[in-house]
Design a protein around this motif. Structure first.
Motif, mmCIF file in Angstrom:
data_model
loop_
_atom_site.group_PDB
_atom_site.id
_atom_site.type_symbol
_atom_site.label_atom_id
_atom_site.label_comp_id
_atom_site.label_asym_id
_atom_site.label_seq_id
_atom_site.Cartn_x
_atom_site.Cartn_y
_atom_site.Cartn_z
ATOM 1 N N PRO A 2 54.886 10.915 28.984
ATOM 2 C CA PRO A 2 53.762 10.154 29.792
ATOM 3 C C PRO A 2 53.831 8.739 29.399
ATOM 4 O O PRO A 2 54.296 8.352 28.276
ATOM 5 N N THR A 3 53.564 7.882 30.149
ATOM 6 C CA THR A 3 53.335 6.511 29.989
ATOM 7 C C THR A 3 52.206 6.202 29.342
ATOM 8 O O THR A 3 52.036 5.311 28.512
ATOM 9 N N ALA A 4 51.092 7.014 29.792
ATOM 10 C CA ALA A 4 49.793 6.924 29.005
ATOM 11 C C ALA A 4 49.068 8.206 29.238
ATOM 12 O O ALA A 4 49.407 8.970 30.098
ATOM 13 N N GLY A 5 48.124 8.579 28.353
ATOM 14 C CA GLY A 5 47.268 9.674 28.556
ATOM 15 C C GLY A 5 47.859 10.700 27.638
ATOM 16 O O GLY A 5 48.964 10.499 26.955
ATOM 17 N N SER A 6 47.167 11.937 27.752
ATOM 18 C CA SER A 6 47.751 12.964 26.859
ATOM 19 C C SER A 6 47.813 14.339 27.429
ATOM 20 O O SER A 6 47.063 14.783 28.590
ATOM 21 N N VAL A 7 48.796 15.483 27.370
ATOM 22 C CA VAL A 7 48.748 16.587 27.689
ATOM 23 C C VAL A 7 48.984 17.590 26.462
ATOM 24 O O VAL A 7 49.935 17.431 25.494
ATOM 25 N N LEU A 8 47.932 18.739 26.462
ATOM 26 C CA LEU A 8 48.080 20.021 25.752
ATOM 27 C C LEU A 8 48.505 20.895 26.430
ATOM 28 O O LEU A 8 47.839 21.218 27.395
ATOM 29 N N VAL A 9 49.469 21.773 25.728
ATOM 30 C CA VAL A 9 49.878 23.216 26.301
ATOM 31 C C VAL A 9 49.386 24.104 25.089
ATOM 32 O O VAL A 9 50.096 24.096 24.282
ATOM 33 N N ALA A 10 48.706 24.929 25.355
ATOM 34 C CA ALA A 10 48.155 25.850 24.204
ATOM 35 C C ALA A 10 47.787 25.378 22.911
ATOM 36 O O ALA A 10 48.304 25.539 21.976
ATOM 37 N N GLY A 11 47.223 24.093 23.083
ATOM 38 C CA GLY A 11 46.912 23.342 21.928
ATOM 39 C C GLY A 11 47.833 22.468 21.322
ATOM 40 O O GLY A 11 47.468 21.676 20.268
ATOM 41 N N HIS A 12 49.007 22.440 21.815
ATOM 42 C CA HIS A 12 50.097 21.457 21.339
ATOM 43 C C HIS A 12 50.500 20.411 22.231
ATOM 44 O O HIS A 12 50.579 20.672 23.427
ATOM 45 N N ASP A 13 50.636 19.303 21.575
ATOM 46 C CA ASP A 13 50.706 18.041 22.367
ATOM 47 C C ASP A 13 52.348 18.163 22.718
ATOM 48 O O ASP A 13 53.124 18.342 22.239
ATOM 49 N N VAL A 14 52.499 17.859 24.201
ATOM 50 C CA VAL A 14 53.642 17.762 24.758
ATOM 51 C C VAL A 14 54.853 16.800 24.079
ATOM 52 O O VAL A 14 55.952 16.862 24.271
ATOM 53 N N VAL A 15 54.197 15.628 23.725
ATOM 54 C CA VAL A 15 55.109 14.720 23.213
ATOM 55 C C VAL A 15 55.419 14.867 21.578
ATOM 56 O O VAL A 15 56.560 15.166 21.247
ATOM 57 N N LYS A 16 54.282 15.265 20.895
ATOM 58 C CA LYS A 16 54.619 15.454 19.276
ATOM 59 C C LYS A 16 55.207 16.758 19.003
ATOM 60 O O LYS A 16 55.686 16.872 17.973
ATOM 61 N N GLU A 17 54.754 17.713 19.668
ATOM 62 C CA GLU A 17 55.084 19.146 19.287
ATOM 63 C C GLU A 17 55.816 19.787 20.565
ATOM 64 O O GLU A 17 55.364 20.884 20.960
ATOM 65 N N ALA A 18 56.891 19.191 21.080
ATOM 66 C CA ALA A 18 57.432 19.726 22.248
ATOM 67 C C ALA A 18 58.192 20.879 21.932
ATOM 68 O O ALA A 18 58.002 21.816 22.863
ATOM 69 N N ALA A 19 58.592 21.344 20.742
ATOM 70 C CA ALA A 19 59.295 22.463 20.662
ATOM 71 C C ALA A 19 58.190 23.436 20.890
ATOM 72 O O ALA A 19 58.662 24.401 21.338
ATOM 73 N N GLU A 20 57.092 23.303 20.271
ATOM 74 C CA GLU A 20 56.032 24.520 20.436
ATOM 75 C C GLU A 20 55.695 24.771 21.747
ATOM 76 O O GLU A 20 55.293 25.950 22.115
ATOM 77 N N VAL A 21 55.617 23.455 22.547
ATOM 78 C CA VAL A 21 55.313 23.596 24.154
ATOM 79 C C VAL A 21 56.544 24.456 24.770
ATOM 80 O O VAL A 21 56.091 25.223 25.508
ATOM 81 N N ARG A 22 57.634 24.075 24.497
ATOM 82 C CA ARG A 22 58.717 24.867 25.136
ATOM 83 C C ARG A 22 58.799 26.197 25.122
ATOM 84 O O ARG A 22 59.159 26.977 26.022
ATOM 85 N N LYS A 23 58.592 26.797 23.518
ATOM 86 C CA LYS A 23 58.397 27.945 23.624
ATOM 87 C C LYS A 23 57.643 29.066 24.582
ATOM 88 O O LYS A 23 57.865 29.949 24.626
ATOM 89 N N ARG A 24 56.388 28.101 25.001
ATOM 90 C CA ARG A 24 55.558 28.779 25.587
ATOM 91 C C ARG A 24 55.418 28.702 27.101
ATOM 92 O O ARG A 24 54.589 29.396 27.634
ATOM 93 N N ILE A 25 56.558 28.018 27.485
ATOM 94 C CA ILE A 25 56.510 27.997 29.205
ATOM 95 C C ILE A 25 57.821 28.522 29.775
ATOM 96 O O ILE A 25 58.853 28.707 28.933
ATOM 97 N N GLY A 26 57.587 28.682 30.767
ATOM 98 C CA GLY A 26 58.755 29.331 31.544
ATOM 99 C C GLY A 26 58.557 28.431 33.105
ATOM 100 O O GLY A 26 57.416 28.506 33.329
ATOM 101 N N ILE A 27 59.661 28.118 33.291
ATOM 102 C CA ILE A 27 59.651 26.957 34.547
ATOM 103 C C ILE A 27 60.738 27.292 35.554
ATOM 104 O O ILE A 27 61.713 27.574 35.387
#
Ligand SMILES: Nc1ncnc2c1ncn2[C@@H]1O[C@H](COP(=O)(O)OP(=O)(O)OP(=O)(O)O)[C@@H](O)[C@H]1O
Ligand SMILES: [Mg+2]
Lengths: 323, 263
Positions: free
Chosen positions: A56-81
């Motif tokens: 993201p250029t600005a702002g924040s996104v959390l997936v299941a409580g995990h930040d998509v930038v700082k905890e990308a691996a945790e987010v990746r585990k939890r999504i199917g796309i």
């Protein structure tokens, strides 16, 4: 219960193009959330940020409580796309595509094999498991991608324009799968679409996106109530607006037609004809509809969703590096 | 945790793709054979004399080897060089067919994904190199096949490095045309300035400088040492330099891939 996805003030810029301009929304556990908008609205960009593929250029996104930038691996585990554009390995078979996906998500052994069979049966591709993807039809590939996204039982399923370019029969089938997954696995689903019927049919809540902004959000009924009850659209020999009698709201559309929001079109139409006659207007065409999401979009933007102008050709889409 | 699985599955994928892509399979064998055949027949006839003095003079130029032996051992190294670079470049196709996105959203460690990929491609290339070595033995009987495992070790290090270089270039590349540019302006000169076709010691200084920085120079020299016993440098020097250059490319590929987005 906190939201599965929390997007706050998200901005994404590609060079000079501001594709997403400060959007916020939340997706509740177990719901189907839709991003509805015309080409170039910024839906795919939003999804790619949520899926950790764009920074993201600005702002924040959390997936299941995990930040998509700082905890990308945790987010990746939890999504199917399921991406808007194809992402299968065409040189391999359906089964091999699934197998590779499974190992990349940490599955293996008998558990993986039986899960592959289960999801391929679910999308009715089990008998084609050993065929090369190259020889699959567009609909089969789409179904295979849905199966692949489900393989590791993600908490959040993301579908980017899941039925784009498919025939009505296959579309209906994909819709069935989505409803079924939701019912059986209670999965949270985020989907984007530019089909109003798809959003209306599948989504519990819808955010309407246009030019990088969310312009309205709610259930289909809530969105429709923004417009009022019914909509009459008329073309006169010259543009004219009147706001009396049954007309709650009136405005001219860019194409010269006039939109009247009324309580009940069946009753209002004769009165409207009378008013036009008194004003010396000739009616060239007239139609009325119960409001659909298209009316909502028209109401909010003055443009029709279905023929919103397509963007120019994309630059040759390429991977780059984060900076 | 997921490192071994992800590494293994990428090896699996690259091997599967190789087995299924008949065209690529055939081309990779045929191309070096063409080199051996036409270069060997042509240059071999230029360098063969009935006069024993001339003969021994030529042999001296090629470190005591007859030209066929000199050339074919070089071609083993060249096969690895070109083959693994082109394998690395196929990341570009994954980009275009979208499969790269599938690997980028996966929770598997990116380093495992990219190293597994490079390893799988390198195995394929080593198989090709082995076949070339066997063909070489047929036309140049003095080649010592017992040295093949040693030669393949050099091939492996070069292969990992060049696959990685190809990956880095495809991750940074914005148009497929840049591939042609790299091929013509980087790979071809490096191929000729490496000692595959002719010795480097009589080249002009600028050409020698390029050859000194060229990983293929060290791989060819090391392979030739193991297959014939003749080399320009100490084979351990070759090994050390080769490891150094390849390590840089591998590190770059891991770095670039872990930072990759789909911007
Ligand atoms: N990689 C990119 N580089 C530059 N601009 C981009 C890139 N990707 C998207 N854009 C621009 O960002 C804007 C939003 O694009 P995006 O793909 O997010 O829209 P979308 O809502 O998914 O549209 P569609 O319905 O066509 O898929 C568009 O103007 C598009 O041209
Ligand atoms: Mg899109």
């Amino acid at each position: 219960m906190s939201d599965v996805v929390i997007v706050e003030e998200l901005v994404k810029r590609y060079g000079d193009v501001e594709a997403v301009r400060g959007i916020s929304f939340g997706i509740r556990k177990g719901e189907v959330f839709g991003l509805l908008g015309p080409n170039g609205a910024g839906k795919t960009t939003t999804i790619h940020v949520i899926a950790t593929l764009l920074r993201p250029t600005a702002g924040s996104v959390l997936v299941a409580g995990h930040d998509v930038v700082k905890e990308a691996a945790e987010v990746r585990k939890r999504i199917g796309i399921v991406f808007q554009d194809p992402s299968l390995d065409w040189a391999l078979t359906a089964w091999e595509n699934m197998y590779i996906h499974g190992l990349l998500y940490g599955l293996s052994g008998e558990g993986l094999n039986s899960r592959i069979r289960e999801v391929l049966e679910f999308v009715e591709l089990w008998e084609h498991a050993n065929r090369l993807v190259r020889y699959f039809s567009g609909g089969m590939r789409r179904r295979l991608e849905v199966a692949r996204a489900l393989l590791h039982s993600p908490e959040l399923l993301i579908l980017d324009e899941p039925t784009i370019g498919l025939d009505p029969h296959t579309r209906a089938r994909i819709w069935d799968y989505i409803r079924e997954v939701r019912k059986r696995e209670g999965m949270t689903i985020l989907l984007t679409t530019h089909y109003m019927d798809e959003a209306e049919e599948l989504c519990d809540r819808i955010a309407i996106m246009d030019h990088g902004k969310i312009i309205a959000e709610g259930t289909a009924d809530e969105l429709k109530s923004l417009v009022g009850s019914d909509v009459i659209i008329a073309r006169f020999d010259r543009p004219a607006c009147f706001q009396s009698g049954p007309v709650k709201e009136c405005r001219e559309l860019p194409d010269g037609r006039v939109e009247f929001v009324v309580e009940n079109a069946a009753k209002a139409l004769p009165q409207l004809f009378e008013m036009a006659r008194e004003a010396g207007l000739r009616i060239i065409e007239v139609s009325y509809r119960r409001p659909t999401l298209n009316e909502v979009f028209l109401h909010l933007t003055g443009r029709e969703l279905r023929d919103a102008p397509a963007e120019g050709p994309r630059p040759f889409a390429m991977m780059g590096r984060r900076r | 945790m997921g490192f071994a699985k992800a590494f293994g599955v990428m090896v699996y994928r690259q091997l599967k793709r190789f087995v299924k892509a008949r065209g690529r399979l055939i081309m990779t064998f045929v191309q070096p054979l063409i080199w051996i055949f036409f270069f060997g027949v042509g240059m071999g006839s230029v360098f063969s004399f009935s006069n024993p003095v001339a003969e021994s003079f030529i042999k001296q130029m090629f470190g005591g080897l007859d030209y066929m032996t000199y050339l074919t051992t070089g071609v083993v190294g060249m096969t690895v060089f070109l083959g693994s670079f082109i394998s690395g470049i196929t990341v570009l196709w994954d980009k275009q067919f979208g499969f790269l996105k599938e690997t980028l959203v996966a929770p598997a460690p990116r380093s495992a994904v990219i190293l597994g990929r490079a390893f799988g491609d390198t195995l394929v290339v080593l198989l090709q190199a082995t076949i070339i070595a066997l063909v070489a033995k047929a036309v140049a009987p003095s080649i010592n096949l017992l040295g093949l495992p040693g030669a393949l070790l050099y091939g492996f290090i070069l292969g990992m490095g060049l696959t990685s270089a190809g990956i880095v270039i495809s991750l940074r590349m914005t148009t497929p045309e840049s591939f042609q540019v790299v091929m013509n302006f980087v790979m071809m000169p490096l191929m000729f300035l490496s000692g595959v076709f002719y010795p480097l010691d009589r080249l002009p200084e600028w050409a020698k400088a390029i050859a000194t920085a060229n990983p293929l120079t060290y791989a060819v020299d090391g392979v030739r040492y193991w297959l014939t016993g003749v080399s320009m440098h100490d084979p351990l020097t070759d090994l050390a330099v080769l490891i150094g250059i390849s390590a840089v490319f591998i590190a770059l590929a891991v770095y670039e891939f872990s930072k990759a987005t789909i911007e």
